[in-house]
Motif scaffolding. Structure first.
Motif, short mmCIF file in Angstrom:
data_model
loop_
_atom_site.label_atom_id
_atom_site.label_comp_id
_atom_site.label_asym_id
_atom_site.label_seq_id
_atom_site.Cartn_x
_atom_site.Cartn_y
_atom_site.Cartn_z
N LEU A 88 0.84 -1.20 0.00
CA LEU A 88 0.00 0.00 0.00
C LEU A 88 0.87 1.25 0.00
N GLY A 89 1.95 1.21 0.78
CA GLY A 89 2.88 2.33 0.77
C GLY A 89 3.46 2.57 -0.60
N TRP A 121 1.53 3.90 5.82
CA TRP A 121 1.51 2.46 5.60
C TRP A 121 2.90 1.85 5.76
N PHE A 122 3.91 2.53 5.28
CA PHE A 122 5.27 2.04 5.48
C PHE A 122 5.59 1.91 6.97
N TYR A 158 13.41 0.31 5.72
CA TYR A 158 14.31 1.06 4.83
C TYR A 158 13.57 2.24 4.19
N GLN A 159 12.35 2.01 3.73
CA GLN A 159 11.59 3.08 3.10
C GLN A 159 11.27 4.20 4.09
N ALA A 195 15.92 8.62 10.78
CA ALA A 195 16.33 7.87 9.60
C ALA A 195 17.38 6.82 9.98
N LYS A 196 18.36 7.24 10.75
CA LYS A 196 19.42 6.31 11.14
C LYS A 196 18.86 5.16 11.98
N SER A 197 17.94 5.48 12.87
CA SER A 197 17.34 4.46 13.71
C SER A 197 16.66 3.38 12.88
N TRP A 198 15.91 3.80 11.86
CA TRP A 198 15.22 2.83 11.01
C TRP A 198 16.18 2.11 10.07
N PHE A 199 17.22 2.80 9.60
CA PHE A 199 18.24 2.12 8.81
C PHE A 199 18.87 0.99 9.62
#
Length: 354
Positions: free
Chosen positions: A168-169, A188-189, A202-203, A221-225
């Motif tokens: 969906l994302g 959704w992501f 990543y998205q 961003a870094k946390s999710w990477f």
């Protein structure tokens, strides 16, 4: 997307079975849980012949799993079909997967897969709702209907399916959902990422970096990477290396950059290989080593990185002919040692190192 059948040991309908069928199914379930699959097969076959739908489904799945030696795939699928015809949702879903993927024993059949998924989806089976949505969006086994497909994906996504949430994302990023909506895509992501789906993580990281659908936040961003990278997501590993290398949202750390680039390079990320070559060429955070620089640039160039060709030529101009040959041999040795590591090909045909 890849759909894979899994052996599911469940007893969803056994309370409605006659007592003799219940006993046979329970005996098989206990045997399977102990790893005695031959005994499980015997018990489930007895129960299946008496009409126990759970036994029919599990017997078919067990026969296909390879845990009881060679079996007749058509016979195994026949048991799953019998269970599906009686409304067993897991059987319908598994049947859909079997016909969606196909095999050397039986042909891929999108039309039959669609019907099987539809049967389970209408009974609330979340994974089937996702599969049905994908087939409608793609026009597989049914006339393409993006709007209807999106509705099934939303039903699956609202029920917590991370694959549906991720798709969906992507649909709201591309506009396939009817319009491009970065904020909706991020929503959704994020739900898929919270469910542990690495590609969604990543998205989310990328959107925090680019400010798409959400305010720019390098720390987030870094946390999710990191979450995606720890699951082996190669692009996330490269992203972390690049953030450390450039000092994006943090202090520059060549040591951290090298560590992440090395992990991504082993996943055959050509950009990570390129940056490792530059770091060895310039002595950034490590001792300059033109042989190592050539090795990584050679690998990156062979992996399709355009700029790596130029930098490799520059490094070669600083080396003797024998050292170039030695560095190339180092690259070939690394290639041979790591080519079996799971990785992606950037080109349409497998790459080769020359």
């Amino acid at each position: 997307m890849q759909l894979v059948i899994r052996l599911v040991l469940c007893a969803g309908l056994m309370l409605a079975m006659p007592i003799h069928a219940f006993a046979s199914f329970e005996t098989g379930l206990e045997a399977a849980n102990k790893g005695d699959f031959m005994a499980a097969q015997k018990a489930w076959e007895a129960a299946a012949k008496k009409g126990d739908v759970d036994a029919q489904y599990n017997l078919g799945a067990l026969m296909l799993s390879g845990k009881v030696g060679q079996n007749d795939p058509k016979k195994a699928i026949g048991w799953i079909e019998r269970a599906a015809s009686k409304g067993h949702v897991d059987a319908s879903y598994s049947l859909g997967l079997l016909y969606y993927t196909g095999s050397k024993e039986f042909k891929q059949d999108f039309a039959r897969a669609y019907k099987a998924f539809e049967s389970a989806a209408k009974k609330g089976h979340v994974a089937s709702q996702f599969s049905l949505g994908v087939m409608l969006v793609n026009g597989q086994g049914v006339k393409q209907n993006v709007a209807a497909g999106m509705e099934w994906l939303k039903k699956s996504g609202e029920s917590g399916n991370p694959d549906a949430q991720f798709n969906l994302g992507m649909a709201f990023v591309s506009g396939q959902a009817g319009k491009k909506d970065p904020a909706e895509a991020f929503k959704w992501f994020s739900r898929s990422a919270d469910g542990g789906f690495a590609q969604a993580q990543y998205q989310v990281a990328r959107m925090y970096l680019d400010g798409q659908g959400v305010d720019v936040n390098p720390a987030n961003a870094k946390s999710w990477f990191v979450r995606a990278a720890d699951k082996g997501h190669v692009e996330a590993q490269y992203g972390l290396g690049l953030m450390a290398y450039t000092g994006l949202g943090q202090a520059v750390s060549f040591e951290e950059a090298q560590q992440w680039f090395m992990r991504a390079a082993k996943g055959w990320d050509r950009n990570a290989q390129f940056h490792l070559g530059k770091m060895y060429m310039n002595g950034e955070g490590l001792k300059a080593d033109l042989l190592e620089a050539y090795k990584w640039l050679d690998l990156s160039a062979g992996n399709g990185h355009d700029d790596a060709h130029f930098y490799r030529s520059y490094v070669a101009s600083k080396l003797s002919k024998s050292d170039v040959q030695k560095a190339h041999a180092m690259a070939q040795q690394w290639f041979d040692a790591n080519h079996s590591h799971p990785h992606k090909h950037y080109d349409l045909k497998p790459h080769a190192h020359h």
